[in-house]
Design an enzyme around this catalytic site. Structure first.
Site, mmCIF file in Angstrom:
data_model
loop_
_atom_site.group_PDB
_atom_site.id
_atom_site.type_symbol
_atom_site.label_atom_id
_atom_site.label_comp_id
_atom_site.label_asym_id
_atom_site.label_seq_id
_atom_site.Cartn_x
_atom_site.Cartn_y
_atom_site.Cartn_z
ATOM 1 N N LYS A 111 1.011 -1.175 -0.018
ATOM 2 C CA LYS A 111 -0.041 -0.092 0.020
ATOM 3 C C LYS A 111 0.919 1.308 0.046
ATOM 4 O O LYS A 111 1.812 1.459 1.031
ATOM 5 C CB LYS A 111 -0.930 0.024 1.111
ATOM 6 C CG LYS A 111 -1.781 1.322 1.132
ATOM 7 C CD LYS A 111 -2.634 1.567 2.405
ATOM 8 C CE LYS A 111 -3.403 3.005 2.582
ATOM 9 N NZ LYS A 111 -4.077 3.179 3.702
ATOM 10 N N GLY A 172 -8.816 9.089 8.845
ATOM 11 C CA GLY A 172 -9.252 9.072 10.547
ATOM 12 C C GLY A 172 -10.550 9.882 10.557
ATOM 13 O O GLY A 172 -10.901 10.220 11.675
ATOM 14 N N ALA A 201 -9.775 5.623 3.227
ATOM 15 C CA ALA A 201 -9.743 6.735 4.077
ATOM 16 C C ALA A 201 -11.165 7.461 4.328
ATOM 17 O O ALA A 201 -11.661 7.862 3.259
ATOM 18 C CB ALA A 201 -8.552 7.628 4.053
ATOM 19 N N GLY A 202 -11.495 7.802 5.503
ATOM 20 C CA GLY A 202 -12.491 8.601 5.884
ATOM 21 C C GLY A 202 -13.816 7.912 6.042
ATOM 22 O O GLY A 202 -14.720 8.551 6.354
ATOM 23 N N ASN A 223 -9.449 1.642 8.568
ATOM 24 C CA ASN A 223 -8.894 1.389 10.054
ATOM 25 C C ASN A 223 -9.543 2.070 11.005
ATOM 26 O O ASN A 223 -10.116 1.336 11.918
ATOM 27 C CB ASN A 223 -7.197 1.860 9.997
ATOM 28 C CG ASN A 223 -6.630 1.218 11.327
ATOM 29 O OD1 ASN A 223 -5.459 1.639 11.304
ATOM 30 N ND2 ASN A 223 -6.906 0.525 12.236
ATOM 31 N N THR A 224 -9.579 3.389 11.205
ATOM 32 C CA THR A 224 -9.919 4.114 12.152
ATOM 33 C C THR A 224 -11.418 3.848 12.595
ATOM 34 O O THR A 224 -11.789 3.913 13.761
ATOM 35 C CB THR A 224 -9.608 5.483 12.191
ATOM 36 O OG1 THR A 224 -8.295 5.827 11.855
ATOM 37 C CG2 THR A 224 -9.895 6.448 13.406
#
Length: 272
Positions: A111, A172, A201-202, A223-224
């Site tokens: 990645k 995040g 992301a997001g 992830n977050t």
């Protein structure tokens, strides 16, 4: 009443996703950071059904590998480990990190993440393109984190990246899909080239993942949104179901949007 015939099983299943030389049943990719401990991470991975997980190598002490490190807690017979160049701010840093990953574990998937701004964590497009070219030429299967720019996606595809990964919103942030129009264009363009599109992301909650999939993307990386949820394991399960529901909806074909009502039961010929 004439009995209805159930649709064939294949119509109710999620088609596998192929990236480079690997095929995955799951279209959800999870990160491994921010969990309170390794046990919670492992439980979330299991609940999500993912088959690919990212690890930020620059945050893993290399001298701890084989001694209970984060990497040691990931069952590599079950999950493809996707080394992440998170924390890199130049093409050279990202290239060195990817090479280290291959030397360390033989990992050819990477990645690619080259950050251009410490506050927003937006990608540096020029440095990302420079690193992608080198890594593709060296035989890596490159999955680059990039802005939601169709031109950038085309350039990355032209270089031979195994997929393109436009952001939904800042890393995040949990803001969800901020620019569905651009994502739809990227999906159309990459579909013509046979290049998978992974939203990265997001994503903050299950509805964000479903919206992304309904736009036609091939998968979602997060992830977050899972790791920092109040109950990460339950959220991981929710994300699994959302990705599957979004894919099914996208391939079922939604009804057109209409300004006025359309009765579910015809009103013509009603018995007076």
């Amino acid at each position: 009443m004439t009995p209805t015939t159930a649709p064939p099983a294949t119509a109710l299943e999620i088609e596998p996703l192929t990236i480079a030389d690997r095929t995955f049943r799951s279209r959800l990719i999870l990160g491994t950071g921010k969990y309170k401990d390794g046990a919670e991470m492992v439980a979330a991975l299991e609940a999500s059904g993912t088959e690919m997980v990212t690890v930020a190598l620059r945050r893993v002490p290399l001298d701890e590998i084989g001694k209970g490190s984060l990497i040691d807690q990931i069952d590599q017979d079950k999950y493809l480990l996707l080394p992440n160049t998170a924390g890199c701010f130049t093409a050279d840093e990202a290239i060195r990190t990817a090479r280290l990953a291959r030397e360390l574990g033989g990992w050819n998937f990477v990645k690619l993440e080259v950050i251009g701004d410490k506050k927003t964590l937006f990608p540096d497009n020029e440095q990302t393109l420079e690193a992608a070219k080198v890594l593709v030429d060296e035989g890596f299967h490159v999955l680059p984190y990039a802005s939601d720019d169709p031109i950038m996606a085309k350039k990355l595809a032209d270089l031979g990246c195994a997929a393109v990964m436009p952001l939904a919103a800042p890393i995040g942030s949990g803001l969800g899909i901020r620019n569905p129009a651009n994502l739809a264009i990227i999906v159309e363009q990459m579909g013509e080239r046979g290049v998978p599109v992974i939203v990265d992301a997001g994503v903050g909650t299950a509805s964000d993942a479903a919206v992304a999939m309904e736009l036609g993307v091939d998968g979602v990386l997060m992830n977050t949104g899972v790791a920092e949820a109040r109950d990460p394991v339950r959220m991981a399960r929710a994300m699994k179901l959302a990705v599957e529901a979004g894919w099914l909806a996208a391939h079922a074909g939604r009804i057109p949007k209409k300004l006025y009502a359309s009765a579910s039961s015809p009103i013509d010929g009603l018995i007076e």
